[in-house]
Design a protein around this motif. Sequence first.
Motif: not given
Length: 179
Positions: A73, A76-80, A110
């Motif tokens: 998180a 930024g792996k869960f972004d977009d 999420r």
Amino acid sequence: MTPAKSSPRSTLARLRKLASQIAAQRERLNILLFTLDVDLPNEEIARQLQGQLGRLDLAADVATAGPERVRSAIDGKFDDVDVLVVLANSGSEAEDRLMELVQWLLANGRTSLAQNLVFAQWGSSRRQTSPIFDHVVLEDSYVSQIQQSGRRFPWAAASHESWNLADAVLSYAVGLRVE
């Protein structure tokens, strides 16, 4: 989720149609392959999935992360992410760890990722319970199946189980809508 047996050409045609529908909805499909176990070949699986989607002329990025949720998180792996694929061993505790991840995703805003994901289990044993998410079993030989076959063209192996993950991702993604 196992697709019905069909000829390699009809399977390829169906997968190309799904890929075309997705491409009409979005410029690029962003996939996160999140592993719950450190000993799984997540990088190899991501490369194979990326290659299969490319052979279907679908612009897609397949990123990897895990098993550390917080680090992922922060990075930024869960972004977009359009499609979340959760990869776990086929052991009895895999479903519990999947549900822990789902609860964590819900608690951390999420919701769309938590409600809809593809669950991929590594190994030959199948789940005893009915899945609440799209579910794919990846045999131990998943990564090497196409490479060892010597088949260069996607229709030569399209009915092979090595395409089950790509099929599940495409089937899931075709239902996504541009927001």
